[in-house]
Write an enzyme that holds these catalytic residues in place. Structure first.
Site, PDB file in Angstrom:
ATOM      1  N   TYR A 165      61.704 -22.858 154.109  1.00  0.00           N
ATOM      2  CA  TYR A 165      60.425 -22.348 153.617  1.00  0.00           C
ATOM      3  C   TYR A 165      59.728 -23.496 152.911  1.00  0.00           C
ATOM      4  CZ  TYR A 165      57.283 -18.913 151.381  1.00  0.00           C
ATOM      5  OH  TYR A 165      56.196 -18.199 150.942  1.00  0.00           O
ATOM      6  N   ARG A 168      45.247 -21.442 158.622  1.00  0.00           N
ATOM      7  CA  ARG A 168      45.302 -21.980 157.254  1.00  0.00           C
ATOM      8  C   ARG A 168      46.758 -22.020 156.806  1.00  0.00           C
ATOM      9  NH1 ARG A 168      46.126 -21.000 152.181  1.00  0.00           N
ATOM     10  NH2 ARG A 168      46.934 -18.943 152.719  1.00  0.00           N
ATOM     11  N   LYS A 208      59.369 -17.472 157.110  1.00  0.00           N
ATOM     12  CA  LYS A 208      59.250 -16.239 156.315  1.00  0.00           C
ATOM     13  C   LYS A 208      60.310 -15.221 156.738  1.00  0.00           C
ATOM     14  CE  LYS A 208      55.385 -16.579 153.706  1.00  0.00           C
ATOM     15  NZ  LYS A 208      55.131 -16.096 152.338  1.00  0.00           N
ATOM     16  N   GLU A 249      50.085 -13.605 157.749  1.00  0.00           N
ATOM     17  CA  GLU A 249      50.441 -14.827 157.034  1.00  0.00           C
ATOM     18  C   GLU A 249      49.502 -15.973 157.403  1.00  0.00           C
ATOM     19  OE1 GLU A 249      52.492 -17.002 154.284  1.00  0.00           O
ATOM     20  OE2 GLU A 249      52.824 -14.893 154.755  1.00  0.00           O
ATOM     21  N   ASP A 250      48.929 -16.603 156.393  1.00  0.00           N
ATOM     22  CA  ASP A 250      48.142 -17.834 156.546  1.00  0.00           C
ATOM     23  C   ASP A 250      46.983 -17.702 157.530  1.00  0.00           C
ATOM     24  OD1 ASP A 250      49.618 -19.003 154.616  1.00  0.00           O
ATOM     25  OD2 ASP A 250      50.743 -20.350 155.901  1.00  0.00           O
ATOM     26  N   ASP A 261      50.436 -11.257 152.926  1.00  0.00           N
ATOM     27  CA  ASP A 261      51.198 -11.870 151.841  1.00  0.00           C
ATOM     28  C   ASP A 261      50.362 -12.838 151.020  1.00  0.00           C
ATOM     29  OD1 ASP A 261      53.647 -12.365 150.381  1.00  0.00           O
ATOM     30  OD2 ASP A 261      53.700 -14.314 151.362  1.00  0.00           O
ATOM     31  N   ASP A 262      49.446 -13.545 151.654  1.00  0.00           N
ATOM     32  CA  ASP A 262      48.616 -14.500 150.911  1.00  0.00           C
ATOM     33  C   ASP A 262      47.732 -13.791 149.898  1.00  0.00           C
ATOM     34  OD1 ASP A 262      49.381 -16.862 152.528  1.00  0.00           O
ATOM     35  OD2 ASP A 262      48.411 -15.723 154.112  1.00  0.00           O
ATOM     36  N   ASN A 293      50.559 -24.509 147.434  1.00  0.00           N
ATOM     37  CA  ASN A 293      51.615 -25.093 148.252  1.00  0.00           C
ATOM     38  C   ASN A 293      50.993 -25.955 149.349  1.00  0.00           C
ATOM     39  OD1 ASN A 293      53.993 -23.881 147.121  1.00  0.00           O
ATOM     40  ND2 ASN A 293      53.318 -21.934 147.984  1.00  0.00           N
TER      41      ASN A 293
END
Length: 634
Positions: free
Chosen positions: A154, A207, A225, A296-297, A319-320, A475
């Site tokens: 991760y 992203r 993940k 995600e992203d 999640d973001d 991150n």
């Protein structure tokens, strides 16, 4: 369990359900697989269910889901047609792990692909090879060494993996849906070999972390993940699915790279883009109606829109937006506790937020709702909560005077009437805002490394808080707004520091330690997913997310928080996830969203105490134990 046993089990359950309340505890223990007297419970632990295969011999050895190499016993070798296909010596799973760990430490420096290849990336290569040949052993190694290996599978190493994915690609993992597959996705999902999928992590690669548009390379984040869903939440690895939705890329370097594995065309936009995501969601929920999908992203402009589009219809979350918000809220509540104050004082905190993307606005939305709930959950409470935030983006302080304000940020734009007495104006710099507001917290979700400069940190010395908090949450590591060394060297020991990526603690001298807390989303998203699965909730509500965040916040002991430790060590991740998942299950029951899971229906879930709910969650967490394999001809 045989059909006869299953029938007996059902009959016993009906009898117990009709029994008097004095027998309730015993009934629940049986349902949880903890019956007394040494008898066997009705529920087989997730990791001990036998596996029926329609393959033998080398086909098993080439299947990472079931291969166990030299750990196959002689009777298994005879039963499964493996005798002679393996060296004669049978070793235990622990011996296999000891040998692998010894090789890992010896080989990681030799596995580097030239001087530019980092040691973490070399370690990822070795772990990935193990993943390719023996999944059970891979997850055993990951779980037993989670502090060491979580940063490899991760963040931050997964960022390097995504940047180099075309060169690292060896074996397909997951599914790829592209813009060229429009009209075919409903049939494509049946190409996946398993009939049950519990958890999907999907990205469009637009992203990835703070690295921007990486196109099809983004599949690496979905894989990473899901590794944590298995390691932390005990989701069965045979029932997870990483997904890449390739709608093109706007990364000019990738568009010109002859080795790039994705579509070399610019990204779809507008309704064409939405239609692709719609088709994907309809397809996966058609085949797997009970699956949970984590987004995600996705870039900010789509993250909120897609979340609002699907969250009331499907079991999904972003999640973001929601996971990051929950982890931040847990940390913010911990920061209040670290001042020796009760969490109910949270609405008094003044918070400056650097970053107005999906993560930043997601945190502000969730934190303001938490404050408002503590203040009475009415319009006055919400207005009071919103007034505690100052959002600064690339153009400076966001106020209502801005002409092109993002609709998601608009509720938190500072009013013109407030600005004069604060000595601020539209577009004021971060350092100006910190100097004038004197915040209790500065929260970085900007993806701009070093944004919390020496001048910004110096300005925080005038904070109205006795123990100001710095959250450098972006991150990967290079995008962190500051390091713990920078924060503690400028502000001294009386601060709280948290970051999104891992940093070491800081030696302050005289035996004192400056604690570096990692506010990583892995504290929450595995528990949110597991709790949703085990509750059978049809949607993931704000209340379920809030329950997860509050359980994480309360997980730390008072003495730990007063020392500046607001997040637990990663080594406790299985226990943390168990507790978070149990809190999600209880909230789903309280909101009448739970429909049950397997043999535990909604009524039985409602009767579980807090302790029994935790036991129920624990009993349904997969562990990396080689299962009994039964061969059956087609």
């Amino acid at each position: 369990m045989t059909s006869v046993a299953a029938s007996i089990s059902r009959s016993l359950r009906r009898s117990l359900a009709a029994a008097s309340s004095s027998r309730r505890d015993h009934r629940l223990l049986l349902l949880l697989g903890q019956g007394g007297g040494g008898g066997r419970g009705f529920v087989t632990a997730e990791c001990h269910r036998p596996v029926v295969l329609h393959k033998r011999g080398s086909d098993i050895l080439h299947d990472p889901w079931f291969n166990r190499g030299t750990a196959f016993s002689m009777t298994e070798r005879d039963r499964l047609g493996l005798r002679g296909l393996l060296p004669p010596n049978v070793v235990s799973s622990q011996q296999q792990i000891d040998r692998f760990m010894l090789d890992l430490k010896r080989l990681q420096k030799y596995a580097r692909d030239g001087p530019s290849d980092t040691y973490p990336l070399a370690k990822w290569r070795i772990l990935n090879r193990l993943h390719d040949r023996n999944e059970t052993m891979y997850y055993k190694v990951l779980i037993d060494n989670i502090e060491e290996h979580a940063p490899i599978v991760y963040t931050p190493t997964v960022g390097l993996v995504c940047q180099n994915y075309s060169g690292l690609f060896r074996r397909p993992r997951g599914m790829y849906f592209s813009a060229e597959d429009r009209g075919e996705m409903m049939s494509m999902v049946y190409n996946w070999p398993t009939d049950q999928v519990d958890m999907i992590v999907v990205t469009d690669g637009s992203r990835i972390l703070g690295l921007g548009d990486l196109g099809v390379h983004g599949i690496g984040i979905a894989i990473g993940k899901l590794d944590l869903y298995v390691a932390a939440a005990g989701i069965n690895p045979q029932r997870v699915l990483p997904v890449m939705i390739d709608v093109g890329t706007n990364n000019e370097k990738l568009l010109k790279d002859p080795l790039y594995l994705g579509l070399q065309e610019h990204r779809l936009e507008g309704e064409e883009y939405v239609a692709v995501i719609d088709e994907f969601m309809e397809a996966v929920f058609s085949r797997w109606p009970n699956v949970i999908v984590q987004f995600e992203d996705f870039q900010s402009k789509w993250a909120f829109r897609l979340l609002q589009r699907y969250r009331k219809t499907y079991r999904m979350f972003n999640d973001d937006v929601q996971g990051t918000a929950g982890v931040a809220i847990a940390g913010l509540l911990g920061a209040v506790r670290s001042q020796g104050r009760p969490m109910i004082d949270f609405p008094k905190q003044k918070i400056v937020v650097a970053g107005a993307g999906s993560a930043g606005i997601g945190v502000v939305n969730a934190a303001s709702r938490t404050m408002a709930r503590m203040l009475g959950n009415n319009e006055v409470a919400f207005e009071s909560a919103r007034s505690q935030f100052w959002i600064v983006d690339a153009h400076g302080l966001i106020t209502e005077e801005r002409t092109d304000i993002d609709p998601d940020a608009r509720p938190f734009a500072r009013k013109k009437s407030e600005l004069s007495h604060q000595g601020l104006s539209e577009g004021a710099s971060l350092i100006e805002v910190v100097k004038k507001v004197k915040p209790d917290v500065i929260l970085g979700l900007s993806a701009v490394g070093g944004l919390f400069s020496k001048e910004v940190l110096e300005a925080l010395k005038d904070s109205s808080s006795s123990r100001p908090a710095i959250f450098a949450m972006s991150n990967p590591t290079k995008n962190a707004e500051c390091t713990p060394e920078e924060a503690f060297s400028i502000l001294g020991e009386k601060i709280i520091f948290a970051s999104g990526s891992p940093f070491g603690n800081v030696d302050l001298g005289n035996g004192k330690i400056g604690h570096s807390n990692q506010g990583n989303n892995m504290y929450l998203f595995p528990g949110i997913g597991l709790g949703t699965l085990l509750s059978g909730a049809r949607v993931i509500s704000d209340g379920m997310l809030q329950a997860a965040a509050e359980r994480l916040a309360s997980y730390m002991k008072e003495e730990e928080v007063l020392e500046g430790i607001i997040y637990p060590p990663i080594s406790r991740i299985r226990d943390i996830t168990k507790e978070v998942a149990a809190a999600v299950v209880r909230e789903a029951v309280a909101e009448d969203l739970a429909e049950g899971y397997r043999d535990m229906d909604a009524h039985e879930l409602a009767r579980l105490s807090e302790e029994e709910t935790v036991d129920y969650v624990k009993n349904n967490m997969w562990s990396p134990v080689y299962p009994t394999i039964v061969y059956k001809k087609d």
